[in-house]
Motif scaffolding. Sequence first.
Motif, PDB file in Angstrom:
ATOM      1  N   TYR A 167       0.828  -1.203   0.000  1.00  0.00           N
ATOM      2  CA  TYR A 167       0.000   0.000   0.000  1.00  0.00           C
ATOM      3  C   TYR A 167       0.866   1.258   0.000  1.00  0.00           C
ATOM      4  O   TYR A 167       0.514   2.267  -0.619  1.00  0.00           O
ATOM      5  CB  TYR A 167      -0.931   0.019   1.216  1.00  0.00           C
ATOM      6  CG  TYR A 167      -2.032  -1.012   1.187  1.00  0.00           C
ATOM      7  CD1 TYR A 167      -2.161  -1.929   0.153  1.00  0.00           C
ATOM      8  CD2 TYR A 167      -2.970  -1.088   2.211  1.00  0.00           C
ATOM      9  CE1 TYR A 167      -3.164  -2.888   0.131  1.00  0.00           C
ATOM     10  CE2 TYR A 167      -3.984  -2.036   2.214  1.00  0.00           C
ATOM     11  CZ  TYR A 167      -4.064  -2.939   1.167  1.00  0.00           C
ATOM     12  OH  TYR A 167      -5.075  -3.889   1.166  1.00  0.00           O
ATOM     13  N   ALA A 168       1.994   1.205   0.711  1.00  0.00           N
ATOM     14  CA  ALA A 168       2.895   2.363   0.726  1.00  0.00           C
ATOM     15  C   ALA A 168       3.457   2.634  -0.660  1.00  0.00           C
ATOM     16  O   ALA A 168       3.552   3.788  -1.095  1.00  0.00           O
ATOM     17  CB  ALA A 168       4.020   2.140   1.727  1.00  0.00           C
ATOM     18  N   VAL A 169       3.836   1.565  -1.366  1.00  0.00           N
ATOM     19  CA  VAL A 169       4.345   1.713  -2.728  1.00  0.00           C
ATOM     20  C   VAL A 169       3.286   2.383  -3.610  1.00  0.00           C
ATOM     21  O   VAL A 169       3.581   3.316  -4.375  1.00  0.00           O
ATOM     22  CB  VAL A 169       4.755   0.341  -3.296  1.00  0.00           C
ATOM     23  CG1 VAL A 169       4.990   0.420  -4.804  1.00  0.00           C
ATOM     24  CG2 VAL A 169       6.015  -0.169  -2.590  1.00  0.00           C
ATOM     25  N   GLU A 170       2.041   1.934  -3.493  1.00  0.00           N
ATOM     26  CA  GLU A 170       0.977   2.518  -4.311  1.00  0.00           C
ATOM     27  C   GLU A 170       0.693   3.964  -3.898  1.00  0.00           C
ATOM     28  O   GLU A 170       0.451   4.827  -4.758  1.00  0.00           O
ATOM     29  CB  GLU A 170      -0.296   1.685  -4.207  1.00  0.00           C
ATOM     30  CG  GLU A 170      -1.400   2.182  -5.126  1.00  0.00           C
ATOM     31  CD  GLU A 170      -2.564   1.223  -5.249  1.00  0.00           C
ATOM     32  OE1 GLU A 170      -3.612   1.664  -5.763  1.00  0.00           O
ATOM     33  OE2 GLU A 170      -2.426   0.046  -4.847  1.00  0.00           O
ATOM     34  N   ALA A 171       0.720   4.242  -2.604  1.00  0.00           N
ATOM     35  CA  ALA A 171       0.466   5.605  -2.131  1.00  0.00           C
ATOM     36  C   ALA A 171       1.529   6.572  -2.636  1.00  0.00           C
ATOM     37  O   ALA A 171       1.220   7.709  -3.028  1.00  0.00           O
ATOM     38  CB  ALA A 171       0.406   5.627  -0.600  1.00  0.00           C
ATOM     39  N   ILE A 172       2.776   6.127  -2.637  1.00  0.00           N
ATOM     40  CA  ILE A 172       3.858   6.971  -3.137  1.00  0.00           C
ATOM     41  C   ILE A 172       3.662   7.259  -4.623  1.00  0.00           C
ATOM     42  O   ILE A 172       3.851   8.389  -5.084  1.00  0.00           O
ATOM     43  CB  ILE A 172       5.219   6.295  -2.861  1.00  0.00           C
ATOM     44  CG1 ILE A 172       5.538   6.323  -1.356  1.00  0.00           C
ATOM     45  CG2 ILE A 172       6.347   6.974  -3.648  1.00  0.00           C
ATOM     46  CD1 ILE A 172       6.686   5.430  -0.940  1.00  0.00           C
ATOM     47  N   SER A 173       3.233   6.246  -5.373  1.00  0.00           N
ATOM     48  CA  SER A 173       2.948   6.444  -6.798  1.00  0.00           C
ATOM     49  C   SER A 173       1.812   7.434  -6.989  1.00  0.00           C
ATOM     50  O   SER A 173       1.879   8.341  -7.829  1.00  0.00           O
ATOM     51  CB  SER A 173       2.591   5.113  -7.466  1.00  0.00           C
ATOM     52  OG  SER A 173       3.694   4.232  -7.480  1.00  0.00           O
ATOM     53  N   ARG A 174       0.753   7.284  -6.213  1.00  0.00           N
ATOM     54  CA  ARG A 174      -0.386   8.196  -6.311  1.00  0.00           C
ATOM     55  C   ARG A 174       0.013   9.634  -5.983  1.00  0.00           C
ATOM     56  O   ARG A 174      -0.593  10.582  -6.479  1.00  0.00           O
ATOM     57  CB  ARG A 174      -1.490   7.753  -5.355  1.00  0.00           C
ATOM     58  CG  ARG A 174      -2.266   6.519  -5.777  1.00  0.00           C
ATOM     59  CD  ARG A 174      -3.463   6.387  -4.854  1.00  0.00           C
ATOM     60  NE  ARG A 174      -4.227   5.173  -5.080  1.00  0.00           N
ATOM     61  CZ  ARG A 174      -5.385   4.912  -4.461  1.00  0.00           C
ATOM     62  NH1 ARG A 174      -5.871   5.774  -3.572  1.00  0.00           N
ATOM     63  NH2 ARG A 174      -6.044   3.793  -4.712  1.00  0.00           N
ATOM     64  N   ALA A 175       1.011   9.774  -5.110  1.00  0.00           N
ATOM     65  CA  ALA A 175       1.472  11.115  -4.719  1.00  0.00           C
ATOM     66  C   ALA A 175       2.446  11.701  -5.740  1.00  0.00           C
ATOM     67  O   ALA A 175       2.980  12.795  -5.527  1.00  0.00           O
ATOM     68  CB  ALA A 175       2.125  11.059  -3.341  1.00  0.00           C
ATOM     69  N   GLY A 176       2.681  10.967  -6.852  1.00  0.00           N
ATOM     70  CA  GLY A 176       3.450  11.530  -7.954  1.00  0.00           C
ATOM     71  C   GLY A 176       4.918  11.200  -7.966  1.00  0.00           C
ATOM     72  O   GLY A 176       5.693  11.852  -8.683  1.00  0.00           O
ATOM     73  N   MET A 177       5.334  10.189  -7.218  1.00  0.00           N
ATOM     74  CA  MET A 177       6.747   9.832  -7.159  1.00  0.00           C
ATOM     75  C   MET A 177       6.966   8.406  -7.651  1.00  0.00           C
ATOM     76  O   MET A 177       6.020   7.626  -7.760  1.00  0.00           O
ATOM     77  CB  MET A 177       7.265   9.947  -5.712  1.00  0.00           C
ATOM     78  CG  MET A 177       7.306  11.363  -5.182  1.00  0.00           C
ATOM     79  SD  MET A 177       7.470  11.366  -3.371  1.00  0.00           S
ATOM     80  CE  MET A 177       5.805  10.901  -2.895  1.00  0.00           C
TER      81      MET A 177
END
Length: 411
Positions: free
Chosen positions: A338-348
């Motif tokens: 979930y952290a990996v996906e959240a970081i992607s969603r935040a543009g990184m």
Amino acid sequence: MTASVTDRFLRYVVIDTQSDAKSQTQPSTEKQKNLGRLLVEELLEIGVSDAHLDEHGYVYATIPSNTAKNNVPVICFCAHMDTAPDFSGTNVKPHIVRSYQGGDIKLPGDSNQVIRVAEHPVLKDLIGHDIVTSDGTTLLGADDKAGLAEIMTAAEVLINNPDIKHGTIRILFTTDEEIGRGVDKVDLGKLGADFGYTLDGETAGTIEDETFSADGVEIQIKGVAIHPGFAYGKMENAIKIAGAIIDKLPMDLAPETTKGRQGFIHPVGVSGVMEKATLSFIIRDFTEEGLKSKEALLESITQETMKRYPGSSYTFTVKEQYRNMKVVLDQHPQIVDYAVEAISRAGMTPVRGSIRGGTDGSRLSFMGLPCANLFAGGHAFHSPLEFVSSQDMDSAVKTIVELAKLWEERA
């Protein structure tokens, strides 16, 4: 959000919160509570009604669930309030380089302190960012006041935007992390969280699910003391024995000669008189086997050295400090996923990493709260060259918000 998270950060870093390993109290320094009281005041102001400071200096707070789902795990976000004893944290004077355009950064309070691109190549990725530094006479305190500011800002975002659905969010701010006591008095029952994230990492986009395993070793040496005028063939100087042990340490197993997944044997203290001496070490490795082999090597060196001093004796005491949290996190892969996906969603672009050190999350994981480590954006921790990008702190805020959303969506 940049102004909000940066403004918070600038308020927090000027409060001296250095911990003290020599103190036996919890927290080790009362001044850490000064920041804790401010954080509670700000949490109450933004509507976190149960925020409070306990007797150990911890801040606990809850953002209530606003979703109709009743099976969303309770997630904790954690950061620590203390700064490292390694360098002065008194009278911090933050300095902002607006819209950084590249090149070395000379700090205004000490012309000898320069953040050099050659030594900190991450600066090449921060062109156009607002970079916060100290003036060079103190550390900045981004470790971990950046994490504090990010969690606080994310809390305000969640409270002010009820359309963002999330489960119960618990907030934990700890004391004494820098001296290895960050979670000694944490009440996990009171915290009531299922999973957690510390905001205590470095480069934006990084999620860390692995730490060193760590032990401390203390070697007590008892020598043979006698008047130096009558010492021939009799004296066995404990100070010299201690020096001989240090001299035999392998050069390729030191912090300064290891990197990546290599562990080390590191002397961190020596004291003594002719009759007795004490050596203190920290041992680090990513595996239990590697840790034990280094401890066995150190004891072997000690035994070999002591053979030259038949009248002397020693004790060799190992104290467990923390263990690699990956052992626990591998049993709960969704925490990192979930952290990996959240970081992607935040543009990184997410980057999974390992910590050549530990966090509160290391021990929390083994205490029953599986806990990964997210970036907070700071660099050059524990030194006067410490710096952090406002935009990277902003990205951490977005990551926290996306994580809160993800846990609700997937429930």
